[in-house]
Enzyme design. Structure first.
Site, PDB file in Angstrom:
ATOM      1  N   TYR A   1       5.142  -7.918  16.018  1.00  0.00           N
ATOM      2  CA  TYR A   1       5.236  -6.677  15.234  1.00  0.00           C
ATOM      3  C   TYR A   1       5.862  -5.570  16.076  1.00  0.00           C
ATOM      4  CZ  TYR A   1       3.506  -2.852  12.192  1.00  0.00           C
ATOM      5  OH  TYR A   1       3.386  -1.757  11.366  1.00  0.00           O
TER       6      TYR A   1
ATOM      7  N   LYS B   1      25.455   0.376   4.877  1.00  0.00           N
ATOM      8  CA  LYS B   1      26.815   0.597   5.381  1.00  0.00           C
ATOM      9  C   LYS B   1      27.837   0.374   4.266  1.00  0.00           C
ATOM     10  CE  LYS B   1      30.118  -1.640   8.443  1.00  0.00           C
ATOM     11  NZ  LYS B   1      30.332  -2.863   9.202  1.00  0.00           N
TER      12      LYS B   1
ATOM     13  N   PHE C   1       0.841  -1.209   0.000  1.00  0.00           N
ATOM     14  CA  PHE C   1       0.000   0.000   0.000  1.00  0.00           C
ATOM     15  C   PHE C   1       0.882   1.267   0.000  1.00  0.00           C
ATOM     16  CE2 PHE C   1      -1.939   2.807   3.440  1.00  0.00           C
ATOM     17  CZ  PHE C   1      -2.567   3.650   2.539  1.00  0.00           C
TER      18      PHE C   1
ATOM     19  N   LYS D   1      11.333 -12.016  12.005  1.00  0.00           N
ATOM     20  CA  LYS D   1      12.481 -12.154  11.095  1.00  0.00           C
ATOM     21  C   LYS D   1      12.487 -11.033  10.069  1.00  0.00           C
ATOM     22  CE  LYS D   1      13.240 -17.143  11.122  1.00  0.00           C
ATOM     23  NZ  LYS D   1      13.055 -18.381  10.349  1.00  0.00           N
ATOM     24  N   THR D   2      11.312 -10.721   9.522  1.00  0.00           N
ATOM     25  CA  THR D   2      11.245  -9.663   8.506  1.00  0.00           C
ATOM     26  C   THR D   2      11.704  -8.336   9.092  1.00  0.00           C
ATOM     27  OG1 THR D   2       9.503 -10.741   7.244  1.00  0.00           O
ATOM     28  CG2 THR D   2       9.654  -8.351   7.024  1.00  0.00           C
TER      29      THR D   2
HETATM   30  P1  NAD Z   1       1.488  -3.563   3.237  1.00  0.00           P
HETATM   31  O1  NAD Z   1       1.241  -4.877   3.890  1.00  0.00           O
HETATM   32  O2  NAD Z   1       0.542  -3.106   2.187  1.00  0.00           O
HETATM   33  O3  NAD Z   1       2.959  -3.494   2.627  1.00  0.00           O
HETATM   34  C1  NAD Z   1       4.042  -4.228   3.116  1.00  0.00           C
HETATM   35  C2  NAD Z   1       4.819  -4.748   1.913  1.00  0.00           C
HETATM   36  O4  NAD Z   1       5.981  -5.458   2.389  1.00  0.00           O
HETATM   37  C3  NAD Z   1       4.006  -5.731   1.070  1.00  0.00           C
HETATM   38  O5  NAD Z   1       4.141  -5.411  -0.295  1.00  0.00           O
HETATM   39  C4  NAD Z   1       4.620  -7.085   1.409  1.00  0.00           C
HETATM   40  O6  NAD Z   1       4.469  -8.019   0.351  1.00  0.00           O
HETATM   41  C5  NAD Z   1       6.061  -6.693   1.657  1.00  0.00           C
HETATM   42  N1  NAD Z   1       6.784  -7.660   2.512  1.00  0.00           N
HETATM   43  C6  NAD Z   1       6.358  -8.208   3.676  1.00  0.00           C
HETATM   44  N2  NAD Z   1       7.299  -9.035   4.158  1.00  0.00           N
HETATM   45  C7  NAD Z   1       8.352  -8.994   3.286  1.00  0.00           C
HETATM   46  C8  NAD Z   1       9.606  -9.633   3.231  1.00  0.00           C
HETATM   47  N3  NAD Z   1      10.003 -10.501   4.182  1.00  0.00           N
HETATM   48  N4  NAD Z   1      10.429  -9.355   2.180  1.00  0.00           N
HETATM   49  C9  NAD Z   1      10.045  -8.507   1.194  1.00  0.00           C
HETATM   50  N5  NAD Z   1       8.845  -7.880   1.185  1.00  0.00           N
HETATM   51  C10 NAD Z   1       8.018  -8.118   2.235  1.00  0.00           C
HETATM   52  O7  NAD Z   1       1.552  -2.492   4.438  1.00  0.00           O
HETATM   53  P2  NAD Z   1       1.771  -0.914   4.399  1.00  0.00           P
HETATM   54  O8  NAD Z   1       0.641  -0.308   5.129  1.00  0.00           O
HETATM   55  O9  NAD Z   1       2.104  -0.462   3.034  1.00  0.00           O
HETATM   56  O10 NAD Z   1       3.051  -0.786   5.342  1.00  0.00           O
HETATM   57  C11 NAD Z   1       4.345  -0.530   4.838  1.00  0.00           C
HETATM   58  C12 NAD Z   1       5.285  -0.288   6.007  1.00  0.00           C
HETATM   59  O11 NAD Z   1       4.829   0.829   6.781  1.00  0.00           O
HETATM   60  C13 NAD Z   1       5.393  -1.473   6.959  1.00  0.00           C
HETATM   61  O12 NAD Z   1       6.736  -1.615   7.380  1.00  0.00           O
HETATM   62  C14 NAD Z   1       4.537  -1.052   8.134  1.00  0.00           C
HETATM   63  O13 NAD Z   1       4.973  -1.630   9.333  1.00  0.00           O
HETATM   64  C15 NAD Z   1       4.708   0.458   8.139  1.00  0.00           C
HETATM   65  N6  NAD Z   1       3.577   1.138   8.775  1.00  0.00           N
HETATM   66  C16 NAD Z   1       2.378   1.258   8.134  1.00  0.00           C
HETATM   67  C17 NAD Z   1       1.327   1.894   8.777  1.00  0.00           C
HETATM   68  C18 NAD Z   1      -0.018   2.092   8.123  1.00  0.00           C
HETATM   69  O14 NAD Z   1      -0.924   2.619   8.753  1.00  0.00           O
HETATM   70  N7  NAD Z   1      -0.226   1.741   6.868  1.00  0.00           N
HETATM   71  C19 NAD Z   1       1.497   2.401  10.083  1.00  0.00           C
HETATM   72  C20 NAD Z   1       2.717   2.219  10.698  1.00  0.00           C
HETATM   73  C21 NAD Z   1       3.762   1.612  10.033  1.00  0.00           C
END
Ligand code: NAD
Ligand code: UDP
Length: 313
Positions: A145, A105, A13, A91-92
């Site tokens: 998380y 780095k 997203f 892990k991610t």
């Molecule tokens: P999302 O789930 O739409 O996007 C996460 C993306 O990371 C996906 O495309 C997924 O396929 C990819 N992904 C997951 N694990 C992976 C891995 N091991 N290797 C490679 N790709 C991987 O969620 P989002 O809302 O777009 O969130 C993006 C980032 O922003 C995340 O790190 C999330 O923690 C952070 N975040 C989002 C929000 C929010 O409200 N949307 C709030 C706080 C933090």
């Protein structure tokens, strides 16, 4: 020369909007994703652009590329998704951070971490400033998380102090908008899909818990401005829209905007679901040039509703 930028989680997203904005700004973008929660539909319009490259890769495995900047977004963000395989979520966050920081780095790239308001857990201080250490249950269902993201922040700070890596830690608060997954499980997408299909709107708990919702374009603007700040500005920096709503208010607003006939039903509140959340954004408004959230909930929800109308079959 075009700036070369790596976006991990670029098919998700937030990542897909970021890739798009960076390409518009003249960058050469490398989008890396394992497609766990992201999908190609989010970035299909960029595929034929010569300055866009898509790489299927998992951040838990080391990766090498020559870039100038890295946005580390890879991580499932919705509670139902990050709790599906909690070990993988840790892990991610942790191995992903180590791999991307190691890369930064080696190639001397600047790196931004998408951290989260979840590092504050169920906060006892309201609104939450960056100086607050939070109230996180280390063994609860959200801990994979929350603690994963907290450990990633620790790694970022230590790569900065020990290895001079240029870092930016963004603590993102609830963000919504087009390209949230239809079955993502987060509140805004859930309520809109339920309202558009005239299904019951599922409020967890009594609906008095609060969140502060930021529209996607305000976040993307902030992330790019943060990356461009002076190297001394490392964060953590809260990014969010401090206008706070109860979940019941969100449900009522979505019913009104969609003119839905859905009824509201109340279901049990998930364990450790935070009762209140609202960012103190004084650091962001001071350090990010001319940034403040500008999109109102009404406008942002209307855009998001139009998007879901276009994809719901
Ligand atoms: P999302 O789930 O739409 O996007 C996460 C993306 O990371 C996906 O495309 C997924 O396929 C990819 N992904 C997951 N694990 C992976 C891995 N091991 N290797 C490679 N790709 C991987 O969620 P989002 O809302 O777009 O969130 C993006 C980032 O922003 C995340 O790190 C999330 O923690 C952070 N975040 C989002 C929000 C929010 O409200 N949307 C709030 C706080 C933090
Ligand atoms: N929520 C809800 N109904 C839903 C989905 C979520 O009432 O169908 C609630 C959830 O319990 C939480 C709030 O909405 O109190 C925000 O949930 P979300 O999963 O979007 O994000 P987070 O809890 O991570 O802020």
């Amino acid at each position: 020369m075009r700036k070369r930028v790596l976006v991990t989680g670029g098919a998700g997203f937030i990542g897909s909007h970021l890739c798009e904005k960076l390409i518009d700004a003249g960058c050469d973008v490398l989008c890396l994703d394992n497609f766990f929660t992201g999908n190609k539909d989010n970035i299909v319009h960029l595929i034929n652009n010569p300055y866009f490259e898509l790489i299927r890769h998992d951040v838990t495995v080391p990766f090498y590329a020559e870039v100038d900047e890295i946005y580390n977004l890879a991580c499932p963000a919705s509670p139902i998704h990050y709790q599906l395989n909690p070990i993988k979520t840790v892990k991610t966050s942790v191995m992903g951070a180590i791999n991307m920081l190691g890369l930064a780095k080696r190639i001397k790239a600047k790196i931004l971490q998408s951290s989260t308001s979840e590092v504050y857990g169920d906060p006892q201080i309201h609104p939450q400033p960056e100086s607050y250490w939070g109230n996180v249950n280390p063994i609860g269902p959200r801990s994979c998380y929350d603690e994963g993201k907290r450990c990633a922040e620790t790694l970022f700070v230590n790569y900065h102090t020990q290895n001079d890596v240029r870092i930016k830690i963004a603590r993102i608060f609830n963000t919504y908008g087009p390209r949230m997954g239809q079955h993502d499980g987060r509140v805004v997408s859930n309520f809109i899909v339920q309202a558009l299909t005239n299904k019951d709107i599922t409020i967890f708990g009594d609906g008095k818990q609060t969140r502060s919702f930021m529209y996607i374009s305000d976040l993307i603007d902030a992330l790019i401005k943060f990356m461009d700040t002076d190297d001394r500005i490392t964060g953590p920096m809260n990014l969010g829209n401090p206008v706070e709503f109860t979940i019941l208010e969100i449900a009522q607003k979505i019913i009104e905007l969609t003119k839905s006939e859905s009824k509201i039903v109340f279901m049990p509140l998930p364990v450790d679901d935070p009762i209140q959340r609202k960012p103190d954004i004084s650091i962001a408004t001071k350090e990010l040039k001319e940034w403040k959230p500008t999109v109102t909930l009404n406008d942002g929800l209307s855009e998001t509703i139009n998007y879901f109308k276009s994809i719901i079959k």
